[in-house]
Design a protein around this motif. Sequence first.
Motif, short mmCIF file in Angstrom:
data_model
loop_
_atom_site.label_atom_id
_atom_site.label_comp_id
_atom_site.label_asym_id
_atom_site.label_seq_id
_atom_site.Cartn_x
_atom_site.Cartn_y
_atom_site.Cartn_z
N VAL A 142 -59.80 32.08 -10.64
CA VAL A 142 -61.02 32.42 -11.37
C VAL A 142 -61.22 33.93 -11.49
N TRP A 143 -60.52 34.72 -10.71
CA TRP A 143 -60.73 36.17 -10.73
C TRP A 143 -60.50 36.79 -12.11
N PRO A 144 -59.42 36.48 -12.83
CA PRO A 144 -59.26 37.05 -14.18
C PRO A 144 -60.40 36.63 -15.12
N THR A 145 -60.91 35.42 -14.93
CA THR A 145 -62.03 34.96 -15.77
C THR A 145 -63.28 35.79 -15.49
N TRP A 146 -63.55 36.07 -14.23
CA TRP A 146 -64.70 36.91 -13.89
C TRP A 146 -64.55 38.29 -14.51
N TYR A 147 -63.32 38.82 -14.46
CA TYR A 147 -63.08 40.12 -15.08
C TYR A 147 -63.37 40.07 -16.59
N GLU A 148 -62.83 39.08 -17.27
CA GLU A 148 -63.01 38.98 -18.73
C GLU A 148 -64.49 38.83 -19.09
N THR A 190 -56.95 41.93 -7.05
CA THR A 190 -57.34 40.70 -7.76
C THR A 190 -56.68 40.62 -9.13
N SER A 191 -56.06 41.70 -9.59
CA SER A 191 -55.38 41.70 -10.89
C SER A 191 -53.90 41.38 -10.79
N PHE A 192 -53.35 41.28 -9.57
CA PHE A 192 -51.91 41.10 -9.41
C PHE A 192 -51.46 39.68 -9.75
N GLY A 193 -52.32 38.71 -9.50
CA GLY A 193 -51.99 37.33 -9.83
C GLY A 193 -51.24 36.59 -8.75
N ASP A 210 -68.21 62.55 -7.86
CA ASP A 210 -67.79 63.95 -7.77
C ASP A 210 -67.63 64.48 -9.19
N ALA A 211 -67.00 65.62 -9.34
CA ALA A 211 -66.93 66.26 -10.64
C ALA A 211 -66.10 65.48 -11.66
N SER A 212 -65.18 64.64 -11.20
CA SER A 212 -64.26 63.97 -12.12
C SER A 212 -64.27 62.45 -12.04
N ARG A 213 -65.02 61.87 -11.10
CA ARG A 213 -65.04 60.41 -10.94
C ARG A 213 -66.41 59.94 -10.48
N ILE A 214 -66.78 58.73 -10.91
CA ILE A 214 -67.98 58.07 -10.40
C ILE A 214 -67.61 56.62 -10.09
N SER A 215 -68.01 56.12 -8.92
CA SER A 215 -67.74 54.74 -8.52
C SER A 215 -69.04 53.97 -8.42
N PHE A 216 -69.03 52.73 -8.92
CA PHE A 216 -70.19 51.86 -8.91
C PHE A 216 -69.83 50.53 -8.27
N ASN A 217 -70.84 49.81 -7.79
CA ASN A 217 -70.61 48.43 -7.37
C ASN A 217 -71.72 47.54 -7.89
N LYS A 218 -71.44 46.26 -7.93
CA LYS A 218 -72.42 45.23 -8.31
C LYS A 218 -72.11 43.97 -7.52
N GLY A 219 -73.12 43.34 -7.00
CA GLY A 219 -72.90 42.13 -6.21
C GLY A 219 -73.08 42.33 -4.73
N TYR A 220 -73.54 43.52 -4.32
CA TYR A 220 -73.88 43.79 -2.93
C TYR A 220 -75.39 43.56 -2.77
N ALA A 256 -56.62 39.02 -1.41
CA ALA A 256 -57.45 40.18 -1.76
C ALA A 256 -58.85 39.96 -1.21
N LYS A 257 -59.69 40.99 -1.31
CA LYS A 257 -61.06 40.90 -0.80
C LYS A 257 -61.97 40.09 -1.72
N GLY A 258 -61.50 39.73 -2.88
CA GLY A 258 -62.34 38.97 -3.80
C GLY A 258 -63.30 39.85 -4.58
N ILE A 259 -63.04 41.14 -4.60
CA ILE A 259 -63.85 42.09 -5.36
C ILE A 259 -63.07 42.49 -6.61
N ILE A 260 -63.69 42.33 -7.78
CA ILE A 260 -63.03 42.63 -9.04
C ILE A 260 -63.16 44.12 -9.32
N ASP A 261 -62.03 44.83 -9.32
CA ASP A 261 -62.03 46.26 -9.62
C ASP A 261 -61.82 46.47 -11.12
N ILE A 262 -62.68 47.27 -11.73
CA ILE A 262 -62.63 47.52 -13.16
C ILE A 262 -62.53 49.02 -13.40
#
Length: 347
Positions: free
Chosen positions: A26-32, A56-59, A97-107, A63-69
């Motif tokens: 189901v992980w690829p479906t959650w990503y889509e 979760t993208s390796f197939g 930081d100056a070149s990256r921002i990380s977010f989460n959802k589901g916590y 994994a931790k069950g967290i979808i990384d996008i």
Amino acid sequence: MKALEDMTLEELWHLFPIALQPYQKVWPTWYEQEKSLLTQCLPMEHVVRIAHIGSTSFGSIQAKGIIDILVEIAPWEKRMEVAAILKKLGYLCMSEDASRISFNKGYTPEGFAEKVFHLHLRQRNDHDELYFRDYMKEHEENAQAYEQLKMKLALAYPYHRDAYTEGKTTFVKHITAIARTAYGNRYETKAYAISLHEQTKEHVRIFFTRTQEQEVRKHMYQLPTSLQEALNIYDAQDSQTYRKTIFIANEYIGDVWCHNMADEKAVLSCCIFAKAYWGKGIGKHAVAMFLADCKKHCTLSFISAYLYADNLGSMQILEFNGFLRKQTFIKHGKPCYYYEKALHNMV
């Protein structure tokens, strides 16, 4: 119950432990599903790529069950605009930081929700994870070695995310370097100076001539059969048609337009006749720019599109811009798809 922002780092690590689980189909479906939401809401004229990364993208492996996008944008100066939309979609900023921002959802204060996402907002071409992902998918022995390392680290550091991540770093960097060498510039994109301009009669003449080439014409759903017909259509244009020409620097390379705009669901078309620019993402971003322009100048609720089922390039353009396939049918003896997109953001 404490809010997440009031918890210490140690409290957060205990609430959200490192817990691996077998690969879930189901992980690829959650990503889509999440990608579809993002393409509906983000300013796609500034989005270079949205991609599924991480284990979760390796197939195959645990994994931790967290979808990384991964979301790459350009220019980077648009990051605050994108971040504001992500916040409305339920994402929380984890780090910046100056070149990256990380977010989460589901916590949540009760622990992980059913679906958990990490979204990595990056500049154009900051995407080593894509090379690592592909190598893992194509080299099972390395994927298995990575899984064994992750299992060992998860047992050693279930409540210390930094130590778990640091323990993977040497392996990830080593494989990424190998993948970079093996795959070359597989994912590197160039920043083209795309612009949209008003159409003139001279553009009509050039467009008609260039679209007579069979390689171009075979994918077009409907085109004038003569130059005079094309000029007559130009002269008869009214409020039901909205059309722009596509330029790369000073070179005219194609058109993008909507017709039947009196209908609630106007029909979108796009044609890049300059074959030198095929496969470079020009169509994706020209359509994204055109849709953004339509939002400013039109009152449409939806835009639709039709294409032949074998027109994979146009299919990618539509799906990149958040169009959803609604119907399959036969036209001119060929399978066709009908797509649709809500013109205005859902947030």
